[in-house]
Design an enzyme around this catalytic site. Structure first.
Site, short mmCIF file in Angstrom:
data_model
loop_
_atom_site.label_atom_id
_atom_site.label_comp_id
_atom_site.label_asym_id
_atom_site.label_seq_id
_atom_site.Cartn_x
_atom_site.Cartn_y
_atom_site.Cartn_z
N LYS A 298 17.39 -10.58 17.78
CA LYS A 298 16.84 -9.90 18.97
C LYS A 298 16.01 -8.71 18.51
O LYS A 298 16.44 -7.93 17.68
CB LYS A 298 17.99 -9.44 19.87
CG LYS A 298 17.58 -8.87 21.18
CD LYS A 298 18.79 -8.58 22.08
CE LYS A 298 19.01 -9.68 23.06
NZ LYS A 298 19.97 -9.32 24.14
N GLU A 383 32.14 -12.78 34.87
CA GLU A 383 32.57 -11.94 36.00
C GLU A 383 33.78 -12.53 36.72
O GLU A 383 34.64 -11.79 37.21
CB GLU A 383 31.41 -11.77 36.98
CG GLU A 383 30.31 -10.84 36.48
CD GLU A 383 29.32 -11.52 35.55
OE1 GLU A 383 29.45 -12.74 35.31
OE2 GLU A 383 28.41 -10.82 35.07
N ARG A 411 29.34 -14.18 42.17
CA ARG A 411 30.00 -15.37 41.60
C ARG A 411 31.51 -15.18 41.46
O ARG A 411 32.22 -16.14 41.17
CB ARG A 411 29.38 -15.78 40.29
CG ARG A 411 29.52 -14.83 39.17
CD ARG A 411 29.01 -15.42 37.86
NE ARG A 411 27.73 -16.13 37.99
CZ ARG A 411 27.06 -16.64 36.94
NH1 ARG A 411 27.56 -16.51 35.73
NH2 ARG A 411 25.92 -17.27 37.10
C1 TPP Z 1 25.98 -13.41 35.75
C2 TPP Z 1 25.20 -12.40 34.95
N1 TPP Z 1 25.85 -11.34 34.42
C3 TPP Z 1 25.18 -10.41 33.72
C4 TPP Z 1 23.83 -10.53 33.54
C5 TPP Z 1 23.06 -9.43 32.83
N2 TPP Z 1 22.47 -9.93 31.59
C6 TPP Z 1 21.20 -10.27 31.51
S1 TPP Z 1 20.77 -10.81 30.00
C7 TPP Z 1 22.35 -10.52 29.40
C8 TPP Z 1 22.69 -10.80 27.99
C9 TPP Z 1 22.34 -12.22 27.67
O1 TPP Z 1 22.71 -12.49 26.32
P1 TPP Z 1 22.22 -13.85 25.70
O2 TPP Z 1 22.53 -14.96 26.63
O3 TPP Z 1 22.78 -13.91 24.36
O4 TPP Z 1 20.64 -13.72 25.68
P2 TPP Z 1 19.75 -12.79 24.73
O5 TPP Z 1 19.38 -11.59 25.58
O6 TPP Z 1 20.57 -12.43 23.55
O7 TPP Z 1 18.56 -13.63 24.39
C10 TPP Z 1 23.16 -10.07 30.42
C11 TPP Z 1 24.59 -9.74 30.26
C12 TPP Z 1 23.18 -11.64 34.11
N3 TPP Z 1 21.83 -11.80 34.02
N4 TPP Z 1 23.88 -12.56 34.79
MG MG Z 2 22.16 -13.28 22.56
#
Ligand code: TPP
Ligand code: MG
Ligand code: DXP
Length: 671
Positions: A298, A383, A411
């Site tokens: 990232k 969640e 959710r």
């Molecule tokens: C249900 C839900 N909870 C929290 C979030 C907030 N959120 C957005 S991106 C993220 C992290 C995602 O991590 P990953 O899937 O590893 O993607 P990366 O950003 O590392 O590419 C979170 C927690 C969300 N979008 N949806």
């Molecule tokens: Mg990730």
């Protein structure tokens, strides 16, 4: 200090701008590019992303991590015939750049590109929902549709290691693994982080798979050799394959995915276009469900992101590209007020613990975690689990505070209802980003919580109007040990202090009726004695706007009492009697109108036999396009002039001065 490892406009451009990127009008323009050109394109894309997103803000880190991955995806698969799906969608900027959308000047702004996939923008986009962990469900459905319809289109789903911690992903995987002959390619974009490092057993398992990093590249080279020299390559490939199998079994026993019955390919260097293409090409031919495990970084290629220990520039506001520092320093936010009060509470109450769903810093729990490391639980992007485990924590004698963005609690509704409330658990839900958030688009607005939570028996819900009330209501909430409590507040800078001038029941009076002359009759709703015209029920952070509305009504000769109920659920017992002393009741909330506070107040008046006109102002029941919060609020009429205009018309009709049906073209309010 070494120079940022990113191609910048000055470093790369031959000709004007991003020469190679400018030539890519769609995925098929990628086909003719050789290795060197592809690497150059990746560098140009990185430079473009830093250049553009530093101006607009957005998800810079996640997108810098998927440059090569996305290029390879669009070279191997034929979008839009093949469906390329992204989980959460915040990492789809490169996908947009490669599918004909290169004007990022208004990214996430009104009329500009959405920060997520958007069907209105492109036939290449499928999932608009920015809630994590849904992509495998989508992919399973699309793959089943292809099978039923006899279509040979491919479905490829990109899911992050963080999103893979969400329960929905495992519900889908359970189905996907059961269909050995249904083609589906799952790309795990493993950068080891959500915001912070991804937690949990799954993350640990992915780590064991990562240690076998070398063998896959070893194998990928052999595969390419086979492609080029069938005679020599085949024996070599078999040798490599045998070596890989042996090495892998030796270093990383049968992976969980293979135990589930899924073909596993990886781990692949997600920044090596050739290796990813080779793996995807193999996966595409497999004819069943395949996991391609890509290792990425990232924030890759932009030194300030690479070195950022917080969240690798996951989601940023505008920054100075050369320093990585924010253009604007944030003033005190609702989030920071909550975070500071949590630390004070934590010192006073040893039973108070905190829960986050992979968003420790964004929800303001970093200080609490630093102070009480053993009393904070990051459950991953989960969640539903957070809510039910909170019921367990409460039953075990603690008082959990689950801090989460309002929209993401949607959710976990059933868990709030059937685990927390049904079992009389003292759990406090702190909903940040409640109300219109704006630039993250439709699925990020916190516009449903005060509607869906209305139906939860025993649940109490507070909406603080300023920092002092947030601190007070949080404390009141954690005192409740036999029911769920909710404290919800807006995104961003906390508003000005709004003092009370009195209290009626549990409600704060923010403004006594103005001294302006009453309306022509000035008659109150009951008893015929003169009373104020309007009772304005102001919910949460909209208090300053409600006071502005009252001022505008004063100029129309309409006297208004403004109250802040503080706890919006249940409706304060003193409200009906207070309303009865007025001619009209108006409610204003930063929540959906349907089933919101206005609906609850109307029901309370009916139940109390108080028959008064009531106008409830809130967010209309539709999905809101991305724009700034201010632009969205204006568009939906949640502004002081708009509301004052409507209320003026309503009072005028009551006075018989306007006989047409309620319309929005009532007498203009002099601003
Ligand atoms: C249900 C839900 N909870 C929290 C979030 C907030 N959120 C957005 S991106 C993220 C992290 C995602 O991590 P990953 O899937 O590893 O993607 P990366 O950003 O590392 O590419 C979170 C927690 C969300 N979008 N949806
Ligand atoms: Mg990730
Ligand atoms: C994609 C996602 O869900 C988060 O990254 C979200 O965009 C963060 O929103 P804030 O910027 O309001 O923290």
């Amino acid at each position: 200090m070494t120079q940022p490892r990113v191609a910048r406009r000055s470093d790369v451009a031959v000709g004007d701008g991003w020469e190679l990127l400018a030539r890519i009008r769609g995925p098929r323009d990628l086909d003719g590019l050789g290795r060197e050109q592809l690497d150059r394109l990746a560098a140009e894309i990185r430079g473009f992303l830093v250049d553009a997103v530093s101006k607009t803000g957005g998800h810079l880190g996640p997108n810098l991590g998927v440059v090569e991955l996305t290029i390879a995806l669009h070279r191997v698969f034929d979008s839009p015939k093949d469906r390329v799906l992204f989980d959460t969608g915040h990492q789809s900027y490169v996908h947009k750049l490669l599918t004909g959308r290169q004007d990022f000047s208004r990214l996430r702004a009104r009329g500009g590109l959405s920060g997520y996939p958007s069907r209105a923008e492109s036939e290449h986009d499928v999932i608009e929902n920015s809630h994590a962990s849904t992509v495998l469900g989508w992919a399973d459905g699309l793959a089943k549709a292809n099978e039923v319809l006899g279509k040979d289109d491919h479905v490829v789903a990109v899911i992050g290691d963080g999103a893979l911690t969400g329960g929905m992903a495992w519900e889908a995987l359970n189905n996907i693994a059961d269909a050995k002959d249904r083609p589906l390619v799952i790309v795990v974009n493993d950068n080891e982080r959500s915001y912070a490092p991804t937690i949990g057993g799954l993350a640990n398992h992915l780590a064991t798979l990562r240690i076998t990093d070398g063998y896959e590249r070893f194998l990928a080279r052999g595969k390419d050799l086979l492609e080029r020299t069938p005679v020599v390559g085949r024996p070599l490939y078999e040798t490599l394959h045998g070596a890989k199998k042996g090495l892998k079994d030796f270093i990383a026993p049968q992976g969980m995915f293979e135990d589930l019955g899924l073909k596993y390919v990886g781990p692949i260097d997600g920044h090596d276009i050739e290796a990813v293409e080779s793996a995807l090409t193999r996966a595409k031919r497999f004819g069943g469900p395949v996991i391609v495990h890509c290792l990425t970084e990232k924030g890759r290629g932009y030194q300030h992101a690479e070195e950022d220990e917080a969240d690798r520039f996951h989601g940023i506001g505008p920054i100075h590209p050369d320093t990585g520092l924010p253009v604007k320093t944030a003033a005190a936010s609702w989030t920071s007020v909550f975070g500071d009060e949590m630390v004070r509470l934590g010192r006073e109450r040893a039973d108070v613990v905190a829960i986050t769903a992979a968003m420790l810093q964004p929800v303001g729990l970093k200080k609490f975690a630093e102070t009480f490391p053993e009393r904070v639980f990051d459950v991953g992007i989960a969640e539903q689990h957070a809510a039910t485990s909170a019921a367990g924590l409460a039953t075990g004698g603690l008082h959990p505070v689950f801090a989460v963005y309002a929209t993401f609690l949607n959710r976990a509704f059933d868990q709030v209802l059937m685990d927390v409330a049904l079992h009389k658990c003292g759990v406090t839900f702190v909903l940040d980003r409640a109300g219109v958030t704006g630039d993250d688009g439709a699925s990020h607005n916190g516009m449903w919580d005060m509607s869906i939570l209305q139906v939860v028996p025993t649940l109490r819900m507070a909406a603080p109007r300023d920092a002092e009330q947030l601190r007070a209501q949080l404390r009141e909430a954690v005192e409740v040990d036999d029911a769920p409590t909710v404290v919800r507040y807006s995104k961003g800078v906390v508003g000005p202090a709004v003092p009370a001038v009195g209290r009626i029941g549990g409600m704060d009076v923010l403004r006594e009726p103005g001294t302006a002359p009453h309306g022509p009759s000035g008659m109150s709703g009951m008893g015929g004695t003169p009373g104020p015209d309007v009772l304005l029920v102001s919910v949460g952070a909209l208090a300053p706007m409600c006071l502005e509305i009252a001022g505008l009504l004063d100029r129309q000769g309409i006297s208004t009492t403004v109250v802040d109920p503080r706890w919006v659920k249940p409706v304060d017992e003193a409200l009906p009697a207070l309303a009865a002393r007025h001619r009209v009741v108006v409610t204003v909330e930063d929540n959906g109108r349907v089933g919101g506070v206005g609906s609850a107040v109307a029901q309370a008046l009916r139940d109390a036999g108080v028959d008064l006109p009531l106008r409830d102002f809130g967010i209309p029941q539709r999905f809101l396009d991305h724009a700034s919060r201010k632009e969205v609020m204006a568009e939906i009429g949640l502004t002081a002039p708009d509301i004052a205009r409507q209320v003026t018309g309503l009072v005028a009709r009551l006075d018989g001065r306007l006989d047409d049906e309620p319309s929005r073209t009532a007498e203009p309010v002099r601003d």
